[in-house]
Design an enzyme around this catalytic site. Sequence first.
Site, short mmCIF file in Angstrom:
data_model
loop_
_atom_site.label_atom_id
_atom_site.label_comp_id
_atom_site.label_asym_id
_atom_site.label_seq_id
_atom_site.Cartn_x
_atom_site.Cartn_y
_atom_site.Cartn_z
CE1 TYR A 56 13.50 7.84 33.89
CE2 TYR A 56 14.88 6.28 32.72
CZ TYR A 56 13.97 7.33 32.71
OH TYR A 56 13.55 7.86 31.51
CD GLU A 57 17.46 -0.81 37.08
OE1 GLU A 57 16.48 -1.58 37.04
OE2 GLU A 57 18.54 -1.09 36.54
CB SER A 58 19.39 5.30 39.21
OG SER A 58 18.48 6.18 38.60
N GLY A 59 16.81 5.17 41.49
CA GLY A 59 16.26 5.82 42.67
C GLY A 59 15.60 7.16 42.37
#
Lengths: 266, 266, 285, 285
Positions: A56-59
């Site tokens: 996920y782009e949150s890391g």
Amino acid sequence: MSDAVGDLGYTQDEMMTVAASRLLTDGMVIFVGIGLPSAAANLARLTHAPEIALIYESGTIATRPNALPLSIGDGELAETARTVVSVPEMFRYWLQGGRIDVGFLGAAQIDKYGNINTSYIGGTYQTPKVRLPGGGGAPEIATQAGEIFVIMRQSPRGFVNRLDFVTSLGGGPRREEARAKGHMPTGKGPSTIITDLGVLKTNLNTDEFILTDLHQGCSAEQAKRATGWDLKVAEQVGQTEPPSVHELSVLRALTDGTAKARDDNA
Amino acid sequence: MSDAVGDLGYTQDEMMTVAASRLLTDGMVIFVGIGLPSAAANLARLTHAPEIALIYESGTIATRPNALPLSIGDGELAETARTVVSVPEMFRYWLQGGRIDVGFLGAAQIDKYGNINTSYIGGTYQTPKVRLPGGGGAPEIATQAGEIFVIMRQSPRGFVNRLDFVTSLGGGPRREEARAKGHMPTGKGPSTIITDLGVLKTNLNTDEFILTDLHQGCSAEQAKRATGWDLKVAEQVGQTEPPSVHELSVLRALTDGTAKARDDNA
Amino acid sequence: MTEILSLREAVAAFVKDGDTIAMEGFTHLIPHAAGHEVIRQERSGLTLVRMTPDLIYDQMIGMGTADRLIFSWGGNPGVGSLHRLRDACEKSWPRQLDIVEHAHAALAMAYEAGAAGLPLAISRSYIGTDHESVNPDIKRIECPFTGERLAAFPSIRPDVAVIHAQRADRKGNVHLWGILGVQKEAVLASRYAIVTVEEVVDDLGDTAMNETILPGWTINAVCEVPRGAHPSYAHGFYERHNAFYTRWDPIARDRKAFLNWMEEYVLSCATFADTWNKLEADGYV
Amino acid sequence: MTEILSLREAVAAFVKDGDTIAMEGFTHLIPHAAGHEVIRQERSGLTLVRMTPDLIYDQMIGMGTADRLIFSWGGNPGVGSLHRLRDACEKSWPRQLDIVEHAHAALAMAYEAGAAGLPLAISRSYIGTDHESVNPDIKRIECPFTGERLAAFPSIRPDVAVIHAQRADRKGNVHLWGILGVQKEAVLASRYAIVTVEEVVDDLGDTAMNETILPGWTINAVCEVPRGAHPSYAHGFYERHNAFYTRWDPIARDRKAFLNWMEEYVLSCATFADTWNKLEADGYV
């Protein structure tokens, strides 16, 4: 479950999510958008693709949530991840670095080449009729992941002939133009759109998305009516296998978990 | 201690290290080279500047070693650091990002403007007489730390009129030329050289390093003889205070600890 | 996906003559055992990339594996010169070695740009230095917003990265901590990656949430090589062997002493375990 | 060096009308309490920077603090629109809001370039999209090595960064973990930094070696504001309050309902503790 269809009482949204999940094969590294892509990706992980790596782009890297996250950065995504990296690192090393097999996106509007608009609809850019959230991670996912799957409900408002704004690149002439200018997409771009009616894939000759599969109970006519461009239909249209009892039960457990998570801290 | 001088029996190297340590004031953030700079910086931390933050290019931030490290990346530097970051982050966010007050360097050769050569001596670049280790972190430290202190023994071989290669930039005409080309040093560059004989500082008018202080027992004549360029002497030359008993004992504990560390894992 | 291989198998499978190889580790976790294996397998024509060549490249250069070195600081830390590196630069022994000299900041950023999939890195490097006059890889680009002329240099994209780490699991997830250096960047910038580790475990357990992990799909081979970083160190397993660094100096100073040492402790050993046993028997460790 | 201040003092000291402010936090650790304080102190003419504007900027925009927004995704995650943001874009209420639209990757790299002291960032961004036609900050530079034309955009260098973290010590060393977002970059890119924390402690104790720490000398003010990230979350302290995000939707949809809510829960409260007590009394939390 008022919109239930078919013998098992599944909804068209469930059919769409199950069909999408089946396209993900074990061991793939998937950059997952929130919402429908996240549901399909986690369903795949919990059924036929246990070693799929969800990012996920949150890391959060190789995360294994028990309930579908409500936001792209829920605490459970971090807790169940193999590791959590900063957002700049995520976009630099993992996405732009070419470490993603499939980018899995939703969209507000899409055209026949898979160009996506999530910026605005109507009016002008400066004074839009409807301001949408914007691109988020999608503009770079669309050009840097190995290939792109899109999941969205099929309707004339969403499947349009002309976009007000191209937020994320599809295939077709625009992609060729970009290359000619020396802008280098490193992935293949959108290859598959999974909808509540069926599946669209790019035609190798025209680069247009055409209807290749229909879910049970859906017709090509229905799909054409739900599409703002003149949707071409493949010579041989496949028929999607309905959700299995196992797929449905896993998917429902995932979404029930989400509802519970929402209530728990209400 | 055969080269001991003065009443307390300190060496000229010890005097140099103590003099250098006194230039570091509490709260400063120092990018520390290995060897003499590391000795002086840790001496400052353990005497008058307890809140000094020492940063080594291995990524250790605010480290507090008990013995002087032998390498730039000893385990003790990591263990006693407030945090350890990657080497790219160190050079990007901390050095180039402008978070360092003082860069503290050693050098093989230096000229009157503080330009430093650590690349090669004699012959040609392709076939050098003596190949030196190269710049390491110094080229960017020299232009990106707030200011630069250099610590090195004074000798005609080290303090030269002309460098074979400029590995790290000093002040003077070269710095002006760089600016004129649109290359932007963000720090002030070298301001002070601490040697075993005294202290040199830049003259505001000529940008040349001139002799401003002498250690006890050292003469301006001696310093001039140990310098390959025509060393100018300040009108008023200061006299360095000899090491205090406390400074000496702390410094020796530091270096004894190093010797012990070397033996322990022999 | 990662294979768990012996070091011999991994080097045989992934390191080819003429490759560009980055064996990284900044003081900490230097993959010395892997360097020995590359020497034993008589690779040649390599381009070696490393910020701090250290003893590992001194040995590889002295044994003639390399035609080219991309580096930013080539010394024996706290001891002095790398004599084999110097002999190659100064006297072309055992063969000519072309050097590409960088500064740490630029080389670190070139790895980072490689990991980030970019063709180049830009930085405020080489201001007023002579590097640009000897390194044609350094160019200038003008910032379209400020007019500043920044240094530009190609990203590092090695064929193979070789690193050492504390632990890996059987799926190839690698866990390393302490001084991190540029290892993550070297692995992600490279086409193939070999990781030697102190131990392969069934499960890495609960690592701290933001600790450095290289997931299995970024790693081609994991090889269990206990003490494989010696004389460098592996935080939590063993310390840096400073005395060995000192002891290396006279060995490397003399061509014959060097060749004898390499014969005895590398070429005539089948594995790093053999090397370790001999070093132990002879009082080195 | 860091001062330990009340949030009111910190905002008064460091946030000025017309400043460029980055209040960051990627879902996790969003500094909501600090947003309230900026509203209470009636700042105006701000340029707000944030990857994901979230409710914090919806409130600040709705209250007229901002003239300009630099962002990459402006929605209410999992719920829908940010209605105050939309009203400002679509109807210029309460005032005109200029928007500078980026993509996540580019904005993250623009922060990173700011932290790295560079005037610009380069990336493989905006390939084939319309962003360049509406955002004059996006230009192209040609790679001198490959000829590829990469996107270039100015680095983000805010006047003030405001973040929320789990803990700080009295010297201002800040410890944060979990989803890291771009907070480190935002702080290091900015001239001043305010950090609200769940708790100020005497000693951070043994943090993991490579955990994220912002040393005191990078921070101007630390303010202890328990629950200061609500309705966002602080890993290890409390979870994301998803129901509040849902409940915000009808409030923000209506100008009057919005203004009433802000009057009741922000303007008429002296501190975030007062806000919290009211939210509790009224069954929001």
